[in-house]
Design a protein around this motif. Sequence first.
Motif, PDB file in Angstrom:
ATOM      1  N   LYS A  34       0.833  -1.199   0.000  1.00 39.61           N
ATOM      2  CA  LYS A  34       0.000   0.000   0.000  1.00 39.61           C
ATOM      3  C   LYS A  34       0.875   1.258   0.000  1.00 39.61           C
ATOM      4  O   LYS A  34       0.594   2.225  -0.710  1.00 39.61           O
ATOM      5  N   ARG A  35       1.963   1.237   0.761  1.00 41.38           N
ATOM      6  CA  ARG A  35       2.879   2.379   0.797  1.00 41.38           C
ATOM      7  C   ARG A  35       3.541   2.585  -0.569  1.00 41.38           C
ATOM      8  O   ARG A  35       3.647   3.719  -1.056  1.00 41.38           O
ATOM      9  N   LYS A  36       3.970   1.494  -1.191  1.00 43.38           N
ATOM     10  CA  LYS A  36       4.595   1.600  -2.507  1.00 43.38           C
ATOM     11  C   LYS A  36       3.604   2.083  -3.564  1.00 43.38           C
ATOM     12  O   LYS A  36       3.956   2.869  -4.446  1.00 43.38           O
ATOM     13  N   ALA A  37       2.341   1.631  -3.475  1.00 39.14           N
ATOM     14  CA  ALA A  37       1.324   2.073  -4.427  1.00 39.14           C
ATOM     15  C   ALA A  37       1.037   3.563  -4.252  1.00 39.14           C
ATOM     16  O   ALA A  37       0.871   4.291  -5.240  1.00 39.14           O
ATOM     17  N   ALA A  38       0.990   4.042  -3.013  1.00 36.52           N
ATOM     18  CA  ALA A  38       0.761   5.465  -2.766  1.00 36.52           C
ATOM     19  C   ALA A  38       1.918   6.296  -3.309  1.00 36.52           C
ATOM     20  O   ALA A  38       1.710   7.362  -3.903  1.00 36.52           O
ATOM     21  N   GLU A  39       3.146   5.820  -3.133  1.00 34.64           N
ATOM     22  CA  GLU A  39       4.318   6.533  -3.645  1.00 34.64           C
ATOM     23  C   GLU A  39       4.308   6.554  -5.174  1.00 34.64           C
ATOM     24  O   GLU A  39       4.609   7.577  -5.795  1.00 34.64           O
ATOM     25  N   ALA A  40       3.938   5.431  -5.792  1.00 35.89           N
ATOM     26  CA  ALA A  40       3.873   5.377  -7.256  1.00 35.89           C
ATOM     27  C   ALA A  40       2.788   6.313  -7.775  1.00 35.89           C
ATOM     28  O   ALA A  40       2.977   6.990  -8.793  1.00 35.89           O
ATOM     29  N   ALA A  41       1.648   6.392  -7.078  1.00 36.22           N
ATOM     30  CA  ALA A  41       0.571   7.295  -7.500  1.00 36.22           C
ATOM     31  C   ALA A  41       1.014   8.750  -7.366  1.00 36.22           C
ATOM     32  O   ALA A  41       0.703   9.582  -8.234  1.00 36.22           O
ATOM     33  N   ARG A  42       1.744   9.069  -6.306  1.00 38.05           N
ATOM     34  CA  ARG A  42       2.248  10.431  -6.127  1.00 38.05           C
ATOM     35  C   ARG A  42       3.230  10.785  -7.235  1.00 38.05           C
ATOM     36  O   ARG A  42       3.168  11.880  -7.818  1.00 38.05           O
ATOM     37  N   GLN A  43       4.128   9.871  -7.558  1.00 39.59           N
ATOM     38  CA  GLN A  43       5.092  10.104  -8.639  1.00 39.59           C
ATOM     39  C   GLN A  43       4.367  10.273  -9.983  1.00 39.59           C
ATOM     40  O   GLN A  43       4.736  11.115 -10.791  1.00 39.59           O
ATOM     41  N   LYS A  44       3.328   9.469 -10.219  1.00 41.75           N
ATOM     42  CA  LYS A  44       2.574   9.552 -11.466  1.00 41.75           C
ATOM     43  C   LYS A  44       1.866  10.908 -11.578  1.00 41.75           C
ATOM     44  O   LYS A  44       1.841  11.514 -12.652  1.00 41.75           O
ATOM     45  N   LYS A  45       1.321  11.406 -10.462  1.00 38.20           N
ATOM     46  CA  LYS A  45       0.652  12.710 -10.470  1.00 38.20           C
ATOM     47  C   LYS A  45       1.648  13.825 -10.764  1.00 38.20           C
ATOM     48  O   LYS A  45       1.369  14.730 -11.549  1.00 38.20           O
ATOM     49  N   ILE A  46       2.815  13.763 -10.156  1.00 30.62           N
ATOM     50  CA  ILE A  46       3.856  14.764 -10.419  1.00 30.62           C
ATOM     51  C   ILE A  46       4.261  14.717 -11.892  1.00 30.62           C
ATOM     52  O   ILE A  46       4.419  15.758 -12.546  1.00 30.62           O
ATOM     53  N   GLN A  47       4.398  13.517 -12.426  1.00 33.48           N
ATOM     54  CA  GLN A  47       4.775  13.366 -13.829  1.00 33.48           C
ATOM     55  C   GLN A  47       3.706  13.958 -14.743  1.00 33.48           C
ATOM     56  O   GLN A  47       4.011  14.632 -15.734  1.00 33.48           O
TER      57      GLN A  47
END
Length: 115
Positions: A87-100
């Motif tokens: 869940k932590r990794k998915a949240a980090e990936a979603a944050r990175q995707k939003k920034i991108q």
Amino acid sequence: MQFFRHLNIVRAINDLRSYLAQEGPHKLGFLLLSVALFGSLLVAFTIDSHEVPVYHREITYIEQWPADRTDAQIIAQQKIDGPIEAKRKAAEAARQKKIQQDYKKLNDKLEKFGI
């Protein structure tokens, strides 16, 4: 140090005065404009560089496990920790995707203006 021996501030000022007297008055205006522009950039960067560093305490919690744990106990704990880590990794990936995506939108707007 023999290089500095040949420098003379009075001669430099006289050379500048004679150069400006020979050239047109528009060059003096451009000279003043360029000095003002450079000075304003220098002041802006100097003001911007004075930031008070923010101190963040970093607390690291470490779990202590008995040295004689069985493999079954280790696997059971990994099953508990696995979904939390995923869940932590998915949240980090979603944050990175939003920034991108935000940077992509900015890039598209800049390309629209030809930059």
